[in-house]
Design an enzyme around this catalytic site. Sequence first.
Site, PDB file in Angstrom:
ATOM      1  N   TYR A 299      36.301  34.243  36.056  1.00 57.18           N
ATOM      2  CA  TYR A 299      37.706  33.841  36.152  1.00 57.18           C
ATOM      3  C   TYR A 299      38.363  34.752  37.174  1.00 57.18           C
ATOM      4  O   TYR A 299      38.289  35.975  37.065  1.00 57.18           O
ATOM      5  CB  TYR A 299      38.379  33.987  34.786  1.00 57.18           C
ATOM      6  CG  TYR A 299      39.879  33.708  34.794  1.00 57.18           C
ATOM      7  CD1 TYR A 299      40.357  32.403  34.891  1.00 57.18           C
ATOM      8  CD2 TYR A 299      40.801  34.752  34.690  1.00 57.18           C
ATOM      9  CE1 TYR A 299      41.724  32.140  34.894  1.00 57.18           C
ATOM     10  CE2 TYR A 299      42.167  34.499  34.686  1.00 57.18           C
ATOM     11  CZ  TYR A 299      42.619  33.193  34.789  1.00 57.18           C
ATOM     12  OH  TYR A 299      43.974  32.937  34.790  1.00 57.18           O
TER      13      TYR A 299
ATOM     14  N   ASP B  21      35.373  40.648  42.589  1.00 56.49           N
ATOM     15  CA  ASP B  21      36.602  40.640  41.810  1.00 56.49           C
ATOM     16  C   ASP B  21      36.456  41.734  40.754  1.00 56.49           C
ATOM     17  O   ASP B  21      35.765  41.550  39.745  1.00 56.49           O
ATOM     18  CB  ASP B  21      36.800  39.260  41.176  1.00 56.49           C
ATOM     19  CG  ASP B  21      38.041  39.215  40.280  1.00 56.49           C
ATOM     20  OD1 ASP B  21      38.608  40.295  39.995  1.00 56.49           O
ATOM     21  OD2 ASP B  21      38.419  38.115  39.859  1.00 56.49           O
TER      22      ASP B  21
ATOM     23  N   LYS C 150      45.318  45.350  37.086  1.00 50.82           N
ATOM     24  CA  LYS C 150      45.275  46.020  35.780  1.00 50.82           C
ATOM     25  C   LYS C 150      45.480  47.543  35.859  1.00 50.82           C
ATOM     26  O   LYS C 150      46.592  47.994  35.979  1.00 50.82           O
ATOM     27  CB  LYS C 150      43.951  45.708  35.059  1.00 50.82           C
ATOM     28  CG  LYS C 150      43.542  44.223  35.112  1.00 50.82           C
ATOM     29  CD  LYS C 150      44.041  43.419  33.963  1.00 50.82           C
ATOM     30  CE  LYS C 150      43.465  42.022  33.980  1.00 50.82           C
ATOM     31  NZ  LYS C 150      44.225  41.048  33.262  1.00 50.82           N
TER      32      LYS C 150
HETATM   33  N1  HOZ Z   1      43.287  35.963  30.946  1.00 51.20           N
HETATM   34  C1  HOZ Z   1      43.696  37.282  30.632  1.00 51.20           C
HETATM   35  C2  HOZ Z   1      42.552  38.193  30.407  1.00 51.20           C
HETATM   36  N2  HOZ Z   1      41.333  37.788  30.955  1.00 51.20           N
HETATM   37  C3  HOZ Z   1      44.617  37.296  29.466  1.00 51.20           C
HETATM   38  C4  HOZ Z   1      45.942  37.671  29.924  1.00 51.20           C
HETATM   39  C5  HOZ Z   1      47.025  37.681  28.848  1.00 51.20           C
HETATM   40  O1  HOZ Z   1      47.118  36.736  28.083  1.00 51.20           O
HETATM   41  O2  HOZ Z   1      47.777  38.626  28.834  1.00 51.20           O
END
Ligand code: HOZ
Length: 432
Positions: free
Chosen positions: A145, A240, A268
């Site tokens: 992702y 990534d 992050k």
């Molecule tokens: N897709 C995010 C982690 N892989 C989650 C983000 C969130 O809901 O804060």
Amino acid sequence: MHNIEKSIALFDRAKSLMPGGVNSPVRAFKNINGNPIFFEKAKGAYLFDADGNEYIDYIGSWGPMIMGHSHPEVVNAIKNQADLGTSYGAPTGLESDVASLIIQCIPSIEKIRMVNSGTEATMSTIRLARGYTNKNKIIKFDGCYHGHVDSLLIKAGSGVSTFGLPDSPGIPKDLAKHTITCPYNDVEAFEKIFHEIKDDLAAVIVEPVAGNMGFVPGTKKFLETLREKTSSSNSLLIFDEVMSGFRVSLGGAQEIYNIKPDLTALGKVIGGGLPVGAFGGKKDIMDYLAPIGPVYQAGTLSGNPLAMAAGSTLLNLIIKENPFELLEANAKELLGGMKNIMDTAGIPFSTNQIGGMFGFFFSEKLPNNITDVSASDDNIFALFLNACIRNGIYFAPSKFEAGFISTKHGNNEIHKTLEIIENIIKVGVTKK
Ligand code: HOZ
């Protein structure tokens, strides 16, 4: 069992105001038939909800809280900067502070640009790769992702796998046809696709350690093949590392595998918990960006001083402590304890970890790709997760997400977690 009355009421209100009651789908707990917990504060390894309950947090804001929540030095840096101004829409020295710390830790990054999210970072790497190579096609891997970028939201992990939406509506077919997907960790499948499209291949993008199909590290052979093939076709290799950067080691996954990508996307941790992304790589590629080069990319809040103050403070703390061995040892203790409990109860269970990132699966065999993760037991996962959360252990509410541990998760937290899990399993909460 925690009483979550206020969280339930807050979720009801949120549902009337926001799609699904949330601003990011995985948070809705829809897939595990649970009610999301609404939080009011966090400190160290702990989260505190609107009902006054306490949770040991194994999400850590999906990565950034590597030194624990509300670290006093990070909080002070944000407060001090807020007094000086929250955004200027103009350069500051803080941006170069963060840039130089990242470049010091990740040698493949010679120049870097700040953006506001991981999605923006990966989106920009794709545009830059296409502009630089003058080619169109991208190879991505099933279950990776890379944010909700049009070109990359195809057979993606994280929320789209959680909710079974492998190909989101809203992405023009004409664009999607330039993204070719391939099974993760499958060298043969990659080589076959590569040979078919290499002449028009702008880039291969991969999570070298995938954190969006649960936690699934790439194999060395797989990642080395990507490096070798992209170099041979004048295509770019993009790592990534939005999740793995400053999470699996100081130099990211690329340090562990000793592979230098052409471009890296980050996010992050580098923002210390504030909204940030960045992408960087070889000088000649990065200098293809405006205002030096022709590829356009911009942002009013890019390099925002609050985020840069938080990010540079956190990065300095991580560089000073280099906590990755400790994090991995603690993660191993947690996961080893969980595995013993599950083995005793006869529940198929497998685990993995690197540095401060980890994963567990309700399957005998440790998953190697998203097909394996999908095959792990959904029913037990949902029952287990709800039971953990109602008893004060906050794990990611989807089997397609990773876990995160911080330097504030000591013996106490780990033993308490294991005690609670042992009780949950004893009372049979996870029995079908
Ligand atoms: N897709 C995010 C982690 N892989 C989650 C983000 C969130 O809901 O804060």
